[in-house]
Design a protein around this motif. Structure first.
Motif, mmCIF file in Angstrom:
data_model
loop_
_atom_site.group_PDB
_atom_site.id
_atom_site.type_symbol
_atom_site.label_atom_id
_atom_site.label_comp_id
_atom_site.label_asym_id
_atom_site.label_seq_id
_atom_site.Cartn_x
_atom_site.Cartn_y
_atom_site.Cartn_z
ATOM 1 N N PHE A 1 -12.426 12.187 -23.985
ATOM 2 C CA PHE A 1 -11.025 12.497 -23.669
ATOM 3 C C PHE A 1 -10.139 11.289 -23.964
ATOM 4 C CE2 PHE A 1 -13.968 14.406 -20.592
ATOM 5 C CZ PHE A 1 -13.798 15.751 -20.874
ATOM 6 N N GLY B 1 -3.314 19.138 -23.582
ATOM 7 C CA GLY B 1 -4.553 18.389 -23.728
ATOM 8 C C GLY B 1 -5.801 19.206 -23.489
ATOM 9 N N ALA C 1 -8.987 11.894 -31.135
ATOM 10 C CA ALA C 1 -9.819 12.778 -30.314
ATOM 11 C C ALA C 1 -10.763 13.597 -31.185
ATOM 12 C CB ALA C 1 -8.937 13.689 -29.465
ATOM 13 N N PRO D 1 -8.782 20.536 -28.123
ATOM 14 C CA PRO D 1 -10.119 20.414 -28.732
ATOM 15 C C PRO D 1 -10.552 21.656 -29.509
ATOM 16 C CG PRO D 1 -10.146 19.462 -26.541
ATOM 17 C CD PRO D 1 -8.803 20.118 -26.705
ATOM 18 N N ALA E 1 -11.094 5.403 -30.053
ATOM 19 C CA ALA E 1 -9.989 5.606 -29.115
ATOM 20 C C ALA E 1 -8.931 4.517 -29.229
ATOM 21 C CB ALA E 1 -10.521 5.665 -27.684
ATOM 22 N N THR F 1 -5.039 8.696 -26.095
ATOM 23 C CA THR F 1 -4.165 9.042 -27.220
ATOM 24 C C THR F 1 -4.965 9.945 -28.136
ATOM 25 O OG1 THR F 1 -2.997 6.929 -27.081
ATOM 26 C CG2 THR F 1 -2.805 8.161 -29.146
ATOM 27 N N GLN F 2 -4.534 11.194 -28.301
ATOM 28 C CA GLN F 2 -5.347 12.125 -29.086
ATOM 29 C C GLN F 2 -5.040 12.043 -30.576
ATOM 30 O OE1 GLN F 2 -4.700 16.148 -27.925
ATOM 31 N NE2 GLN F 2 -2.490 15.940 -27.710
ATOM 32 N N ASN F 3 -3.780 11.817 -30.916
ATOM 33 C CA ASN F 3 -3.387 11.668 -32.320
ATOM 34 C C ASN F 3 -2.444 10.475 -32.422
ATOM 35 O OD1 ASN F 3 -4.705 14.131 -33.247
ATOM 36 N ND2 ASN F 3 -3.108 15.209 -32.116
ATOM 37 N N TYR G 1 -8.915 21.539 -32.875
ATOM 38 C CA TYR G 1 -9.531 20.566 -33.789
ATOM 39 C C TYR G 1 -10.785 21.153 -34.435
ATOM 40 C CZ TYR G 1 -6.536 17.228 -31.310
ATOM 41 O OH TYR G 1 -5.467 16.576 -30.747
ATOM 42 N N LYS H 1 -2.775 12.570 -24.614
ATOM 43 C CA LYS H 1 -3.605 13.526 -23.894
ATOM 44 C C LYS H 1 -3.734 13.061 -22.452
ATOM 45 C CE LYS H 1 -7.949 16.029 -23.925
ATOM 46 N NZ LYS H 1 -9.144 16.395 -24.707
#
Length: 435
Positions: free
Chosen positions: A298, A33, A331, A37, A355, A301-303, A40, A405
């Motif tokens: 933050f 996590g 994210a 970034p 989010a 859940t990032q993806n 990305y 994340k």
């Protein structure tokens, strides 16, 4: 200038042509996590709002990084289906049966994998079951659980707030909402952790989770209770036992780990950002403001998987083919320069983040999730007012998952616990009464 991500440039097959190409892997030992970034932004700079990625060995997809494109993806069901049976790689038998990605993206008879009327039917049942939760009773239940957990480690002057608090509190509260005991709740959480890890044991974890929930459904068929499972079983939508089971899987997988990460990350920010902590203590910011900052910067859940193109199209500057998989880069979309202030100032009082997803499939449980998280953060702030991080922030470890994340540990210390007067309330194991 960002440092190239250790998995960037990995040779994989192109999602469009199937020919060898270059894409970024969203898995591997270098992924966590804290490093995602930078990846990305590297993808955004190279490919624009939609980028080719690999989500597991031999499994390619498109990652939607743009905020505007993600909104389009979630709103246009006619172009982007939720049904993984449209996934060309799966239809053509090119996904190994033991692939760690399959338990996450494999089709289930649940609202997350349905479109149109079928989705609305199941979502109505789930939304009504969640609406039956009494907010006052839920808050009382969360606070009682939080007080008991804090009292359990207060005498030591130190704790890991992930293991002892953020991971344990949602488990006990959600177990109460489902009408299960703590032991079963812990077993469910362990199964969910194995499922979202996207590792080789994900299939076994998925089967264990299904077995636990199947036993719970059979019990609630025999004896109706004041809990979410009973509400789903007896809803006018007449969900089958199989539909109830898989909608519970979706709710538990998407809900429990999200709250764990949300609580832990909010506490981390309060510990590591003195200005934010001062603003919160002085009343200039509310706990909800801090929680929204977490969701922007933050997201827990990032993806999030997945959508499947229903036709060939041009999307986000890429040629998308019918049957391609597209991953919701929550994210990355929240960090899109088109929606974030150019000067990097915190986004306060703005909930246009993604989010919780967007469109018809926006998370139906975000209100109880916010209540649980807010109460958890507020309670520990007041009971441990001199809480501080026990290690340098740079030494914090993050869990390794292409989807989630969250922190692996959050070691803290404190000296002056302000425990509740009178007997410590026991952790809640019963479901809050319906409204």
């Amino acid at each position: 200038m960002s440092t190239p991500h250790p998995t960037a440039g990995l040779a994989v097959s192109c999602p469009v042509t199937g020919a060898p190409g270059t894409a970024a892997a969203l898995y591997g030992p270098g992924l966590d996590g804290n490093t995602m970034p930078a990846l990305y932004e590297e993808l955004r700079g190279t490919h624009g709002p939609v980028a080719p990625v690999s989500i597991a060995p031999g499994i390619d997809a498109w990652l939607v990084l743009g905020h505007r494109e993600l909104l389009q993806l979630t709103r246009e069901e006619q172009n982007f289906s939720h049904d993984p049976r449209r996934w060309s790689r799966l239809r053509e038998g090119r996904v190994p049966a033991d692939s760690p990605i399959l338990p996450i993206v494999g089709w289930r008879p649940a609202l997350l994998f349905a479109d149109g009327q079928q989705h609305r039917r199941m979502r109505n049942a789930v939304s009504n079951a969640l609406a039956g939760i009494n907010g006052h009773e839920l808050r009382r239940s969360v606070r009682a659980t939080a007080e008991a957990l804090i009292a359990g480690f207060a005498a030591y002057g130190e704790a890991d707030l992930v293991a002892a608090y953020a991971r344990t509190l949602p488990m006990r509260v959600v177990a109460g909402l489902l009408g299960v005991d703590d032991l079963t709740g812990r077993e469910l959480v362990e199964a969910v952790a194995g499922l979202v890890s996207a590792k080789s044991g994900a299939g076994d974890a998925s089967r264990k989770m299904d077995a636990i929930l199947q036993g719970l459904i059979e019990e609630k068929r025999r004896v109706r209770g004041d809990d979410i499972v009973s509400a789903l079983l007896h809803h006018p939508a007449r969900l089958t036992d199989e539909e109830v089971l898989h909608n519970l899987v979706v709710m538990f997988v998407a809900g429990n780990q999200t709250m764990v990460n949300w609580i832990a990350t909010a506490l981390r920010i309060l510990l590591c950002d003195p200005l934010l902590r001062s603003s919160l203590s002085g009343g200039h910011l509310s706990v909800d403001d801090a929680l929204d900052l977490v969701l922007w910067r933050f997201p827990p859940t990032q993806n999030f998987p997945a959508r499947y193109a229903t036709r060939d199209m041009r999307f986000g500057g890429q040629n998308i083919r019918a049957g391609d998989m597209l991953i919701l880069g929550l994210a990355a979309a929240n960090a899109d320069p088109e929606v974030l202030p150019a000067d990097g100032t915190p986004v306060v009082g703005n909930r246009s983040h993604v989010a919780f997803g967007a469109g018809p499939h926006t998370c139906p449980a975000q209100d109880p999730a916010r209540l649980i998280t807010r109460t958890a953060v507020d309670t520990i702030r007041h009971r441990l007012p001199d809480l501080e991080l026990a290690v340098p922030e740079s030494q914090l470890e993050w869990i390794k998952s292409p989807w989630s994340k969250g922190l692996g540990m959050l070691p803290v210390r404190f000296t002056s616990p302000q425990l509740s007067q009178g007997p410590v309330p026991p952790p809640a194991t019963e479901a809050p009464a319906p409204a």
